[in-house]
Design an enzyme around this catalytic site. Structure first.
Site, mmCIF file in Angstrom:
data_model
loop_
_atom_site.group_PDB
_atom_site.id
_atom_site.type_symbol
_atom_site.label_atom_id
_atom_site.label_comp_id
_atom_site.label_asym_id
_atom_site.label_seq_id
_atom_site.Cartn_x
_atom_site.Cartn_y
_atom_site.Cartn_z
ATOM 1 N N ASP A 1 0.876 -1.224 -0.047
ATOM 2 C CA ASP A 1 -0.161 0.028 -0.127
ATOM 3 C C ASP A 1 0.927 1.177 -0.170
ATOM 4 O O ASP A 1 1.912 1.196 0.498
ATOM 5 C CB ASP A 1 -0.637 0.104 1.203
ATOM 6 C CG ASP A 1 -2.027 -1.009 1.235
ATOM 7 O OD1 ASP A 1 -2.414 -1.316 -0.038
ATOM 8 O OD2 ASP A 1 -2.238 -1.608 2.243
ATOM 9 N N ASP B 1 -7.180 -1.171 -4.329
ATOM 10 C CA ASP B 1 -8.287 -0.865 -3.470
ATOM 11 C C ASP B 1 -9.228 0.073 -3.952
ATOM 12 O O ASP B 1 -10.555 0.024 -3.994
ATOM 13 C CB ASP B 1 -7.578 -0.253 -2.335
ATOM 14 C CG ASP B 1 -6.741 -1.334 -1.476
ATOM 15 O OD1 ASP B 1 -7.082 -2.718 -1.548
ATOM 16 O OD2 ASP B 1 -5.839 -1.018 -0.793
#
EC number: 3.4.23.36
Length: 209
Positions: free
Chosen positions: A145, A179
């Site tokens: 991420d 995401d």
């Protein structure tokens, strides 16, 4: 939308997702961050997680493996849903939404399945690809991420119940392209629900007559 166009959308987003993750993995170490254009509220901040929302984990020795296998099965189900929706000439809203959710799930699965055996760890160092000292094993990789948007950070007023006087960051989630794809797909299904399922509703109405 045709299946070919859906494939093009999936491949394009998947490439952006993986290129961005590999770049971050090979140029940043865990916890390193930079401000984009000097902005406090837009940062690239590298973290890794087990792949569940908000960093949650399935406890136990085989928790990560169970999570990865579950997600692979789920992606298979989403792929069938996409194929079936195209076959039935469903709304473009629905097809795009399913394609986005499928791409996001697949993007994070790639991290979980392969990254553990491709890269060495990123703690206090920049990882290298195809290392002879990988940080994990098959199906035990961690998801990369990097996007961080701390819009506001500070101490909350003391008069607030429960959180009063505590340090608070809005928005403190750190996420990746996959995401974003999943969230956008779900958002389309929620916001454009009637349009997304218009074709199915029409068929159901005709069947009842």
């Amino acid at each position: 939308m045709s299946l070919k166009k859906a494939y093009i959308l999936i491949i394009a987003i998947l490439l952006i997702d993986q290129i961005s993750k590999i770049y971050i993995k090979t140029h940043f170490f865990i916890g390193e961050s930079i401000k984009v254009m000097g902005l406090e509220w837009f940062q690239i901040h590298f973290i890794e997680n087990e792949g569940m929302a908000w960093g949650a984990e399935i406890p136990g020795e085989h928790g990560k493996l169970i999570l990865t296998l579950f997600r692979i099965v789920a992606v298979g189900g989403i792929a069938w849903w996409l194929w079936d929706s195209v076959r039935k000439k469903a709304s473009n809203y629905l097809i795009v939404a399913i394609a986005l959710i499928f791409t996001g799930a697949l993007g994070n699965i790639i991290d979980s399945v392969f990254y553990g055996v491709i890269f060495n760890d990123s703690y206090h160092q920049v990882a290298t690809a195809f290392s002879d000292q990988p940080y994990g094993t098959w199906f035990h990789g961690e998801v990369v991420d990097m996007f961080y948007f701390p819009m506001w950070e500070g101490n909350l007023p003391s008069w607030l119940p429960i959180w009063g006087g505590k340090h608070f960051t809005f928005f403190n989630a750190i996420f990746n392209v996959a995401d974003v794809a999943i969230s956008t797909g779900v958002g389309i299904l929620i916001v454009f629900n009637k349009r997304a399922f218009a074709h199915a509703d029409k068929e159901e109405a005709l069947a009842e007559k």
